[in-house]
Design an enzyme around this catalytic site. Structure first.
Site, PDB file in Angstrom:
ATOM      1  N   ALA A  66       0.859  -1.180   0.000  1.00  0.00           N
ATOM      2  CA  ALA A  66       0.000   0.000   0.000  1.00  0.00           C
ATOM      3  C   ALA A  66       0.898   1.233   0.000  1.00  0.00           C
ATOM      4  CB  ALA A  66      -0.900  -0.013   1.231  1.00  0.00           C
ATOM      5  N   GLY A 110       0.804  -5.017   0.965  1.00  0.00           N
ATOM      6  CA  GLY A 110      -0.382  -5.120   0.127  1.00  0.00           C
ATOM      7  C   GLY A 110      -0.097  -5.755  -1.231  1.00  0.00           C
ATOM      8  N   GLU A 113      -0.362  -9.329  -0.556  1.00  0.00           N
ATOM      9  CA  GLU A 113      -1.778  -9.613  -0.288  1.00  0.00           C
ATOM     10  C   GLU A 113      -2.598  -9.603  -1.575  1.00  0.00           C
ATOM     11  OE1 GLU A 113      -1.598  -6.474   2.706  1.00  0.00           O
ATOM     12  OE2 GLU A 113      -2.604  -7.836   4.084  1.00  0.00           O
ATOM     13  N   GLU A 133       4.769  -4.996   7.245  1.00  0.00           N
ATOM     14  CA  GLU A 133       3.984  -3.937   7.898  1.00  0.00           C
ATOM     15  C   GLU A 133       4.409  -3.705   9.342  1.00  0.00           C
ATOM     16  OE1 GLU A 133       2.709  -6.355   5.994  1.00  0.00           O
ATOM     17  OE2 GLU A 133       1.094  -5.570   4.729  1.00  0.00           O
TER      18      GLU A 133
HETATM   19  N1  CAA Z   1       4.626   3.260  -0.509  1.00  0.00           N
HETATM   20  C1  CAA Z   1       5.022   4.430  -1.023  1.00  0.00           C
HETATM   21  N2  CAA Z   1       6.194   4.581  -1.693  1.00  0.00           N
HETATM   22  C2  CAA Z   1       6.972   3.497  -1.825  1.00  0.00           C
HETATM   23  C3  CAA Z   1       6.609   2.252  -1.313  1.00  0.00           C
HETATM   24  C4  CAA Z   1       5.365   2.144  -0.630  1.00  0.00           C
HETATM   25  N3  CAA Z   1       4.906   0.964  -0.133  1.00  0.00           N
HETATM   26  N4  CAA Z   1       7.607   1.361  -1.591  1.00  0.00           N
HETATM   27  C5  CAA Z   1       8.540   2.039  -2.269  1.00  0.00           C
HETATM   28  N5  CAA Z   1       8.172   3.335  -2.418  1.00  0.00           N
HETATM   29  C6  CAA Z   1       8.896   4.415  -3.088  1.00  0.00           C
HETATM   30  C7  CAA Z   1      10.051   4.906  -2.254  1.00  0.00           C
HETATM   31  O1  CAA Z   1       9.614   5.813  -1.284  1.00  0.00           O
HETATM   32  C8  CAA Z   1      10.941   5.529  -3.295  1.00  0.00           C
HETATM   33  O2  CAA Z   1      10.406   6.780  -3.646  1.00  0.00           O
HETATM   34  P1  CAA Z   1      11.380   8.072  -3.823  1.00  0.00           P
HETATM   35  O3  CAA Z   1      12.253   7.691  -4.994  1.00  0.00           O
HETATM   36  O4  CAA Z   1      10.431   9.169  -4.105  1.00  0.00           O
HETATM   37  O5  CAA Z   1      12.149   8.183  -2.556  1.00  0.00           O
HETATM   38  C9  CAA Z   1      10.733   4.601  -4.500  1.00  0.00           C
HETATM   39  O6  CAA Z   1       9.502   3.919  -4.274  1.00  0.00           O
HETATM   40  C10 CAA Z   1      11.826   3.558  -4.653  1.00  0.00           C
HETATM   41  O7  CAA Z   1      11.935   2.857  -3.421  1.00  0.00           O
HETATM   42  P2  CAA Z   1      13.320   2.658  -2.634  1.00  0.00           P
HETATM   43  O8  CAA Z   1      14.240   3.804  -2.916  1.00  0.00           O
HETATM   44  O9  CAA Z   1      12.997   2.380  -1.210  1.00  0.00           O
HETATM   45  O10 CAA Z   1      13.862   1.364  -3.388  1.00  0.00           O
HETATM   46  P3  CAA Z   1      14.866   0.257  -2.809  1.00  0.00           P
HETATM   47  O11 CAA Z   1      15.195  -0.585  -3.993  1.00  0.00           O
HETATM   48  O12 CAA Z   1      15.964   0.899  -2.040  1.00  0.00           O
HETATM   49  O13 CAA Z   1      14.011  -0.585  -1.765  1.00  0.00           O
HETATM   50  C11 CAA Z   1      12.058  -1.796  -0.983  1.00  0.00           C
HETATM   51  C12 CAA Z   1      12.939  -1.400  -2.182  1.00  0.00           C
HETATM   52  C13 CAA Z   1      12.818  -2.737  -0.045  1.00  0.00           C
HETATM   53  C14 CAA Z   1      10.845  -2.528  -1.564  1.00  0.00           C
HETATM   54  C15 CAA Z   1      11.609  -0.520  -0.217  1.00  0.00           C
HETATM   55  O14 CAA Z   1      11.101   0.417  -1.137  1.00  0.00           O
HETATM   56  C16 CAA Z   1      10.562  -0.750   0.838  1.00  0.00           C
HETATM   57  O15 CAA Z   1      10.846  -1.252   1.894  1.00  0.00           O
HETATM   58  N6  CAA Z   1       9.286  -0.375   0.527  1.00  0.00           N
HETATM   59  C17 CAA Z   1       8.203  -0.456   1.466  1.00  0.00           C
HETATM   60  C18 CAA Z   1       7.719  -1.885   1.647  1.00  0.00           C
HETATM   61  C19 CAA Z   1       6.601  -1.916   2.671  1.00  0.00           C
HETATM   62  O16 CAA Z   1       6.772  -1.587   3.829  1.00  0.00           O
HETATM   63  N7  CAA Z   1       5.393  -2.374   2.233  1.00  0.00           N
HETATM   64  C20 CAA Z   1       4.232  -2.456   3.093  1.00  0.00           C
HETATM   65  C21 CAA Z   1       3.400  -1.239   2.930  1.00  0.00           C
HETATM   66  S1  CAA Z   1       2.058  -1.163   4.109  1.00  0.00           S
HETATM   67  C22 CAA Z   1       0.857  -2.150   3.489  1.00  0.00           C
HETATM   68  O17 CAA Z   1       0.978  -2.698   2.424  1.00  0.00           O
HETATM   69  C23 CAA Z   1      -0.380  -2.263   4.318  1.00  0.00           C
HETATM   70  C24 CAA Z   1      -1.305  -3.346   3.882  1.00  0.00           C
HETATM   71  O18 CAA Z   1      -1.331  -4.417   4.442  1.00  0.00           O
HETATM   72  C25 CAA Z   1      -2.217  -3.128   2.829  1.00  0.00           C
END
Ligand code: CAA
Length: 259
Positions: A66, A110, A113, A133
């Site tokens: 998400a 998500g 999911e 999460e």
């Molecule tokens: N939401 C918003 N933006 C996101 C995102 C997310 N879930 N995942 C990645 N991005 C964005 C980053 O903020 C970044 O944006 P900027 O360039 O503007 O800074 C861009 O995508 C590239 O990401 P990274 O620079 O972080 O890329 P990376 O290769 O270094 O890392 C990653 C990749 C490990 C996937 C890392 O991006 C990450 O940890 N992302 C979040 C994963 C996460 O926590 N997901 C769960 C979300 S909560 C949820 O899903 C609730 C639910 O149950 C529905």
């Protein structure tokens, strides 16, 4: 076909492909994207020319979850009153046709999911599944605690959900989270092949088979077996049952009418 800003759609033969398309945000699943996905799914489900639907992302990310930046300021009770994230996200679970997730790269939160809401997951060899999460001070909110546990069992699901550990494609296959692992560059083509195979079969039989398998998650064994028997019996009312069995007896390929 509707104009979309965050997904790309394409039809190959009788298989629709929906590509999540926010590559700069690793396909983070924001409200607009989920609304568009729901709209596209409903359109293809209603279109008799389409037999199966593939949902995919790009080689780096199926979806990294998400959209954290969009949801970070949300508060209770607004999230409750809006039923965040149920209403928007469940569209895929209402689709009657088979939905195949073609997952390359990250399928996190998500994203994982969403893949698990699909009927079949095909994984590219670079796929990474996870429910991180807990790192954000929350828990999975789109079915992760339930569907992951049913798919891979309690101990592994607990480990992943409590520690945010990711699972690679090989482990996901061993754990039965995915049907098969293929080279990442071929995951969409393989999913389309699967969809084309399904497209040759009897559509009522396919829809009933999907419904019966899904019933296994919702009911007791005795009720599920009874449901299966009733819909099995109902298929004897179709011309496709007559054709399928006649073709076997006559040693030829079945030509199903209801496709
Ligand atoms: N939401 C918003 N933006 C996101 C995102 C997310 N879930 N995942 C990645 N991005 C964005 C980053 O903020 C970044 O944006 P900027 O360039 O503007 O800074 C861009 O995508 C590239 O990401 P990274 O620079 O972080 O890329 P990376 O290769 O270094 O890392 C990653 C990749 C490990 C996937 C890392 O991006 C990450 O940890 N992302 C979040 C994963 C996460 O926590 N997901 C769960 C979300 S909560 C949820 O899903 C609730 C639910 O149950 C529905």
């Amino acid at each position: 076909m509707a104009e979309y800003g965050m997904i790309l759609t394409e039809v190959q033969g009788r298989v629709a492909i929906i590509r999540l398309n926010r590559p700069k945000a690793l396909n983070a699943l924001c409200d607009q994207l989920m609304d568009e996905l729901g709209q596209a799914l409903r359109g293809y489900d209603a279109d008799p020319a389409i037999a199966a639907i593939v949902i995919t992302g790009n080689e780096k990310a199926f979806a990294a979850g998400a959209d954290i930046k969009e949801m970070q300021a949300r508060r209770y009770p607004a999230v409750y009153l809006d039923d965040f994230i149920g209403k928007r996200w469940e569209a895929v679970t209402f689709v009657q046709k088979p939905v195949i997730a073609a997952v390359a790269g990250y399928a996190l939160g998500g994203g994982c999911e969403l893949a698990m809401m699909c009927d079949i997951i095909l994984a590219g060899d670079n796929a990474k599944f996870g429910q991180p999460e807990i790192n954000l001070g929350v828990i999975p909110g789109a079915g992760g605690t339930q569907r992951l546990t049913r798919a891979i069992g309690k101990s592994k699901a607990m480990e992943m959900i409590l520690t945010a550990r990711m699972m690679d494609a090989a482990e996901a296959e061993r754990a039965n989270l995915v049907a098969r692992v293929v080279p990442a560059a071929e995951v969409v083509a393989e999913a389309v092949k699967l969809g084309e195979k399904i497209a040759e079969l009897s559509a009522p039989a396919v829809a009933v088979a999907k419904e019966a398998v899904n019933r296994a998650y919702e009911t007791t064994l005795a009720e599920g077996v009874k449901f299966e028997r009733r819909v099995f019996q109902a298929l004897f009312a179709t011309e496709d049952q007559k054709e399928g069995m006649a073709a076997f007896a006559e040693k030829r390929k079945a030509q199903f009418r209801n496709r």
